[in-house]
Design a protein around this motif. Structure first.
Motif, PDB file in Angstrom:
ATOM      1  N   GLU A  40       0.823  -1.203   0.000  1.00  0.00           N
ATOM      2  CA  GLU A  40       0.000   0.000   0.000  1.00  0.00           C
ATOM      3  C   GLU A  40       0.857   1.253   0.000  1.00  0.00           C
ATOM      4  O   GLU A  40       0.540   2.235  -0.682  1.00  0.00           O
ATOM      5  CB  GLU A  40      -0.949  -0.015   1.193  1.00  0.00           C
ATOM      6  CG  GLU A  40      -2.133  -0.929   1.006  1.00  0.00           C
ATOM      7  CD  GLU A  40      -2.886  -0.636  -0.292  1.00  0.00           C
ATOM      8  OE1 GLU A  40      -3.086   0.538  -0.611  1.00  0.00           O
ATOM      9  OE2 GLU A  40      -3.256  -1.595  -0.991  1.00  0.00           O
ATOM     10  N   ALA A  41       1.936   1.226   0.756  1.00  0.00           N
ATOM     11  CA  ALA A  41       2.856   2.369   0.747  1.00  0.00           C
ATOM     12  C   ALA A  41       3.394   2.579  -0.666  1.00  0.00           C
ATOM     13  O   ALA A  41       3.553   3.703  -1.137  1.00  0.00           O
ATOM     14  CB  ALA A  41       3.998   2.130   1.734  1.00  0.00           C
ATOM     15  N   PHE A  42       3.640   1.472  -1.356  1.00  0.00           N
ATOM     16  CA  PHE A  42       4.092   1.527  -2.742  1.00  0.00           C
ATOM     17  C   PHE A  42       3.018   2.155  -3.636  1.00  0.00           C
ATOM     18  O   PHE A  42       3.316   2.961  -4.517  1.00  0.00           O
ATOM     19  CB  PHE A  42       4.431   0.110  -3.198  1.00  0.00           C
ATOM     20  CG  PHE A  42       4.826  -0.016  -4.636  1.00  0.00           C
ATOM     21  CD1 PHE A  42       5.738   0.863  -5.222  1.00  0.00           C
ATOM     22  CD2 PHE A  42       4.296  -1.033  -5.415  1.00  0.00           C
ATOM     23  CE1 PHE A  42       6.108   0.727  -6.551  1.00  0.00           C
ATOM     24  CE2 PHE A  42       4.661  -1.168  -6.743  1.00  0.00           C
ATOM     25  CZ  PHE A  42       5.560  -0.276  -7.319  1.00  0.00           C
ATOM     26  N   TYR A  43       1.769   1.800  -3.396  1.00  0.00           N
ATOM     27  CA  TYR A  43       0.667   2.354  -4.175  1.00  0.00           C
ATOM     28  C   TYR A  43       0.423   3.825  -3.863  1.00  0.00           C
ATOM     29  O   TYR A  43      -0.284   4.500  -4.592  1.00  0.00           O
ATOM     30  CB  TYR A  43      -0.626   1.590  -3.877  1.00  0.00           C
ATOM     31  CG  TYR A  43      -0.720   0.231  -4.516  1.00  0.00           C
ATOM     32  CD1 TYR A  43       0.172  -0.176  -5.514  1.00  0.00           C
ATOM     33  CD2 TYR A  43      -1.722  -0.657  -4.130  1.00  0.00           C
ATOM     34  CE1 TYR A  43       0.070  -1.419  -6.087  1.00  0.00           C
ATOM     35  CE2 TYR A  43      -1.828  -1.912  -4.707  1.00  0.00           C
ATOM     36  CZ  TYR A  43      -0.932  -2.281  -5.690  1.00  0.00           C
ATOM     37  OH  TYR A  43      -1.047  -3.512  -6.257  1.00  0.00           O
ATOM     38  N   GLY A  44       0.952   4.301  -2.746  1.00  0.00           N
ATOM     39  CA  GLY A  44       0.772   5.694  -2.408  1.00  0.00           C
ATOM     40  C   GLY A  44      -0.050   5.935  -1.158  1.00  0.00           C
ATOM     41  O   GLY A  44      -0.286   7.085  -0.775  1.00  0.00           O
ATOM     42  N   THR A  45      -0.507   4.890  -0.521  1.00  0.00           N
ATOM     43  CA  THR A  45      -1.253   5.039   0.725  1.00  0.00           C
ATOM     44  C   THR A  45      -0.330   5.623   1.800  1.00  0.00           C
ATOM     45  O   THR A  45       0.830   5.243   1.892  1.00  0.00           O
ATOM     46  CB  THR A  45      -1.799   3.666   1.165  1.00  0.00           C
ATOM     47  OG1 THR A  45      -2.646   3.157   0.146  1.00  0.00           O
ATOM     48  CG2 THR A  45      -2.577   3.795   2.455  1.00  0.00           C
TER      49      THR A  45
ATOM     50  N   MET B   5      -3.015   6.134 -13.818  1.00  0.00           N
ATOM     51  CA  MET B   5      -2.760   7.053 -12.712  1.00  0.00           C
ATOM     52  C   MET B   5      -1.275   7.301 -12.577  1.00  0.00           C
ATOM     53  O   MET B   5      -0.453   6.496 -12.970  1.00  0.00           O
ATOM     54  CB  MET B   5      -3.269   6.453 -11.410  1.00  0.00           C
ATOM     55  CG  MET B   5      -4.774   6.398 -11.351  1.00  0.00           C
ATOM     56  SD  MET B   5      -5.329   5.342 -10.034  1.00  0.00           S
ATOM     57  CE  MET B   5      -5.083   3.755 -10.800  1.00  0.00           C
ATOM     58  N   ASP B   6      -0.962   8.444 -12.015  1.00  0.00           N
ATOM     59  CA  ASP B   6       0.426   8.657 -11.642  1.00  0.00           C
ATOM     60  C   ASP B   6       0.795   7.691 -10.535  1.00  0.00           C
ATOM     61  O   ASP B   6      -0.055   7.104  -9.897  1.00  0.00           O
ATOM     62  CB  ASP B   6       0.617  10.086 -11.132  1.00  0.00           C
ATOM     63  CG  ASP B   6       0.508  11.083 -12.271  1.00  0.00           C
ATOM     64  OD1 ASP B   6       0.683  10.672 -13.419  1.00  0.00           O
ATOM     65  OD2 ASP B   6       0.224  12.259 -11.996  1.00  0.00           O
ATOM     66  N   SER B   7       2.071   7.543 -10.390  1.00  0.00           N
ATOM     67  CA  SER B   7       2.539   6.797  -9.222  1.00  0.00           C
ATOM     68  C   SER B   7       3.078   7.788  -8.226  1.00  0.00           C
ATOM     69  O   SER B   7       3.869   8.633  -8.587  1.00  0.00           O
ATOM     70  CB  SER B   7       3.637   5.828  -9.627  1.00  0.00           C
ATOM     71  OG  SER B   7       4.159   5.217  -8.482  1.00  0.00           O
ATOM     72  N   PRO B   8       2.691   7.795  -7.011  1.00  0.00           N
ATOM     73  CA  PRO B   8       1.702   6.895  -6.414  1.00  0.00           C
ATOM     74  C   PRO B   8       0.285   7.124  -6.952  1.00  0.00           C
ATOM     75  O   PRO B   8      -0.007   8.192  -7.451  1.00  0.00           O
ATOM     76  CB  PRO B   8       1.781   7.237  -4.923  1.00  0.00           C
ATOM     77  CG  PRO B   8       2.396   8.585  -4.844  1.00  0.00           C
ATOM     78  CD  PRO B   8       3.271   8.730  -6.036  1.00  0.00           C
TER      79      PRO B   8
END
Lengths: 157, 157
Positions: A40-45, B5-8
């Motif tokens: 999730e941190a990777f996904y941007g959470t 989507m952009d990353s994140p």
DNA sequence: GTGCTGGCTATAGAAACACAGAGCCAGACA
DNA sequence: TGTCTGGCTCTGTGTTTCTATAGCCAGCAC
């Protein structure tokens, strides 16, 4: 001097896995919840309630995992403040956490290939929109297959 | 069409992780013993008693993990026969199992860097003796950093 | 002040995983 | 035939990780 062996290790019985990096890594990110939290941190959470909802664990478990990941150095607690709200904390990947992403990507790529009969649910792409892949590279930057690898055990201290 | 989507990921709340490949992969190799068993297979371990000794679990646990890994398709039971012994079975990585090695290598590399104050206990090298590394590569073969990555969610079916 | 809310903690119970020890079974060998 | 051995299973126990529920606390809103 080093003891060098072919791969696979020829003389397994003469050498025991000692202070193995894989084993140590698993002590930090070895649980399902910890791994999915890093995903999730990777996904941007970034925020507590997002982590809870998206990883689908109870808040108690997420609080424990986040605390461990911060203590281990993969995440950093960064204060933020939404208007009308009090100061809270975001959980942001550190360099150590960012450097862990290739492992997640490798896991994802492997799962996409072998465990997803209907195709990958998420694709990772580069700036050109091309699919990204995790590879093993040698000293000259060449791609390597597992058969090309050898293992070396440095002399014990 | 795809949602890009952009990353994140910008709009996390609009998309829930569904049938995630990482999650599925962890159902197969998510336990410590399973991961270390695959490490041993990577090192060249093939026989039951070797696995038991080197992973340092009880025979009961190893029998269960090996059975699961065979059922999942990472290992294959191959008969062998030592002189004066009856037929027994080796556990040999399949293509699916071999393709999992980059994940182990990534985990090892990350652990070497962040969890080994006195240096890596085992080095993986190529045919020239140069150190090997796990990297994320883009469509043109270029090395990528996590910041260079973007995520795409294909249209749901 | 009081009420409310989000992050976090505490406790009890369930499930998964591992350990220790006993026992089973096929088959090589006497 | 009987004995021994290695791979494997079974049973019971302990630890870890999870769920579920309740409660605490800071601070914004009123």
């Amino acid at each position: 001097m080093a003891m060098t062996m072919d791969s696979p290790l020829e003389d397994l019985d003469s050498w025991q896995p000692f202070s193995c990096s894989i084993s140590r890594a698993l002590e930090v990110v070895g649980t399902r919840a910890a791994m999915l939290t890093m995903r999730e941190a990777f996904y941007g959470t970034r925020r507590f309630d997002q982590f809870v909802r998206r990883v689908k664990v109870t808040d108690a478990v997420m609080a424990a995992r986040l605390r461990e990941l911060v203590e281990s150095g993969l995440l950093e607690r960064v204060p933020y403040r939404d208007p009308g709200q009090r100061t809270r904390y975001e959980y942001v990947p550190t360099q150590m956490g960012t450097d862990f992403f290739p492992v997640l990507l490798g896991l994802m790529q492997w799962g996409d290939r072998y465990l997803q009969p209907t195709g990958a649910p998420v694709a990772v792409i580069d700036a050109d929109g091309a699919a990204v892949s995790v590879e093993v590279r040698g000293g000259r930057g060449q791609s390597l297959e597992p058969d090309d690898l050898r293992l070396t055990v440095p002399a014990r201290k």
